[in-house]
Design a protein around this motif. Structure first.
Motif: not given
Lengths: 352, 352
Positions: A17-23, A339-340, A342, A347, A349
């Motif tokens: 659950t984060k935009p792809l690559g956001a980490l 992390m979970q 999506f 969530v 998206g």
């Protein structure tokens, strides 16, 4: 490394659950940890820094290559082992290790002093290494014999095995040895085919005249032609240091036991260059901490194909930067593990 | 900040057993922590991340400024509070916070949904803030009223007080709000006098067409001429977001209570710009984590005179980068507090 676990980890990172690559780089680190620990939900636990100390023939005598006298090596070993109000050790590596919950091991890999016995001090001599009090001056001859090099590698490996048995998953090789950026520069120059001046830096903070002497020492050592990059053990014996040999052994053993190695600075980097020359698969187990201030470190990291996590201008050694990076590795693994997705979190998206 | 403690800390750093400056930026961080905590041996303890969530009028409707729909905001709040096998919360900030031992607080600062009650969810509405479900569209009018802005600041401050009462010394403001890099860009453009395009980035990872719409939205908001940089509260009401107002309150309250604030990314940075405009002394209490991937973050950090600790390409928000930086601050403080001096350790060369 376990390429199946890495592929699964990469797939999983794309579902979390984060935009792809956001980490950012943490995602790549987490995937590499999956490869080391053989799981797309890696769970590394203990962190330990293994500080090997040794003296150097090139640092002795009237024409120093360091801002500090060789007597600082045993004095700092005593500092690593000092009984202080905060606990074991009053050096930077002790303080930083305590703050991140890392254990500190100290090895006498060949210090020019009678070090008093201490329960936390491991002597390479007791692990089968010769125990000579410092290397020979690499300007005029090989720093050590091939037998000495091999014995120190095995001693470092034995300490790494002990740390793993004690529960360590992230191993930080560290070092102390006045003058040791000079052999590290010589090793780097030979292994990477670089000019001495391009990889010889100010170490503890030497002045221009001392830097000139350092470069000249590296040049003299290389000019002897005592070793061939195709024979890494020969290069180590010719141009290395006892603590560098011990760190090489730690790295090889840690990787063989499936543990991650966090690289601190330039001296650690020189051991890593030897390591990947001997065993290319070691590279999968290495993680760069920060880019240190020493000239030549960037060239080492580029050769190792490692991206540093930070750039704080550290130039201390002892493994300090590696210990500082350990929480980032633990955090990267935690994102992959805890992390979970999506779908799990409901969530919208996730296909984005 | 306590300038006496800072001077004492600087003197002490020069006496500790390492070459002068060898801990690089960690030394400056340690000195600044001495100023925050009023001691040349600072001993900060608890770390907490306070995640404020809010929705944005600019993100609603048929012409999105984000790669994700507004429904993601409440879904991510639910994710922050989810019961998972690892503990509370399945988002990146939860996983990273667990790995460094940080506590997570979640605030509904104005989310467009009926969030079910949860013991770990703090509602700004219960702390006196209006509780509107998202700001107005800043393209066509002020995002919120001045009263709303002030109420959210006070709500954020109340949560920070709670965290400090719970034992927090290092406070990480964090945020969640689909569309919130658009108000953050508008705030940054107005406060720094920059062009919209120079400070408007890809946020969650928008495509070129959406980025163009984002820049146009920021331009439209600025073109209304609804606020003056000399009136920071007016700028916040005109161009801000509820979670940004709450984070501003957290920062001001943390500083007033003598605690350190770790800044994550671009949205947090926009709150910090408002903070130093209102109260310049706040700057002494701010520590930059990493430089995030968002365009405009570097300009914020330059204005705040903060040097980022790492550059990992993070662009997630939630406070993730700030939590990741916490161990570095704790380590910096530990060196100042726990290292021995040259004299204490009997190491030669302290005068070098």
């Amino acid at each position: 490394a376990d390429t199946g676990a890495m592929a699964a980890a990469r797939t999983r990172q794309a579902q979390l659950t984060k935009p792809l690559g956001a980490l950012g780089d943490l995602e790549d680190i987490s995937v590499r940890l999956a490869g080391v620990f053989g799981s797309d939900r890696p769970h590394p636990h203990g962190v330990a820094v293994l500080v090997a100390a040794g003296d150097h023939g090139v640092a002795a005598g009237p024409h120093p290559v360091s801002a500090y006298p060789p007597e600082v090596t045993p004095a700092m070993v005593a500092n690593f082992l000092a009984d202080t109000p905060a606990g074991l050790g009053g050096a930077a590596v002790n303080a930083i290790a305590r703050s991140v919950g890392a254990r500190v091991y100290v090895m006498d890999a060949g210090v020019n002093a009678d070090l008093p016995p201490h329960p936390a001090l491991v002597r390479a001599a007791d692990l089968g290494a010769g125990g000579r009090r410092g290397t020979s001056d690499l300007r005029t001859g090989a720093a050590m014999s091939r037998d000495e090099a091999e014995a120190l590698i095995l001693a470092g490996a034995a300490l790494a095995r002990q740390a793993v048995q004690d529960g360590t998953d992230l191993i930080v090789p560290g070092e102390m040895g006045i003058g040791n950026t000079t052999p590290a520069a010589a090793l780097t120059a030979r292994l990477l085919g670089q000019d001495a001046a391009a990889v010889t830096g100010r170490g503890t903070g030497v002045d221009d005249a001392t830097l000139e002497r350092k470069v000249a020492a590296v040049r003299a050592a290389l000019a002897r032609g005592g070793s061939d990059p195709a024979d890494p053990l020969g290069v180590l014996a010719d141009l290395g240091g006892f603590e560098i040999a011990a760190m090489l052994g730690m790295m090889l053993q840690a990787a063989a036991l499936g543990r991650a190695v966090i690289l601190d600075g330039f001296v650690e980097g020189s051991a890593a260059l030897l390591g990947v020359a001997l065993a290319p698969a070691l590279a999968d187990f290495l993680f760069a901490a920060g880019e240190c201030a020493e000239v030549g470190h960037a060239a080492q990291l580029a050769h190792l194909n490692l991206k540093p996590m930070f750039r704080l201008g550290l130039r201390l050694g002892e493994g300090t930067g590696g210990v500082l990076a350990a929480p980032m590795l633990l955090a990267a693994a935690a994102t992959l593990r805890e992390m979970q997705t999506f779908a799990e979190a409901g969530v919208p998206g996730g296909g984005a």
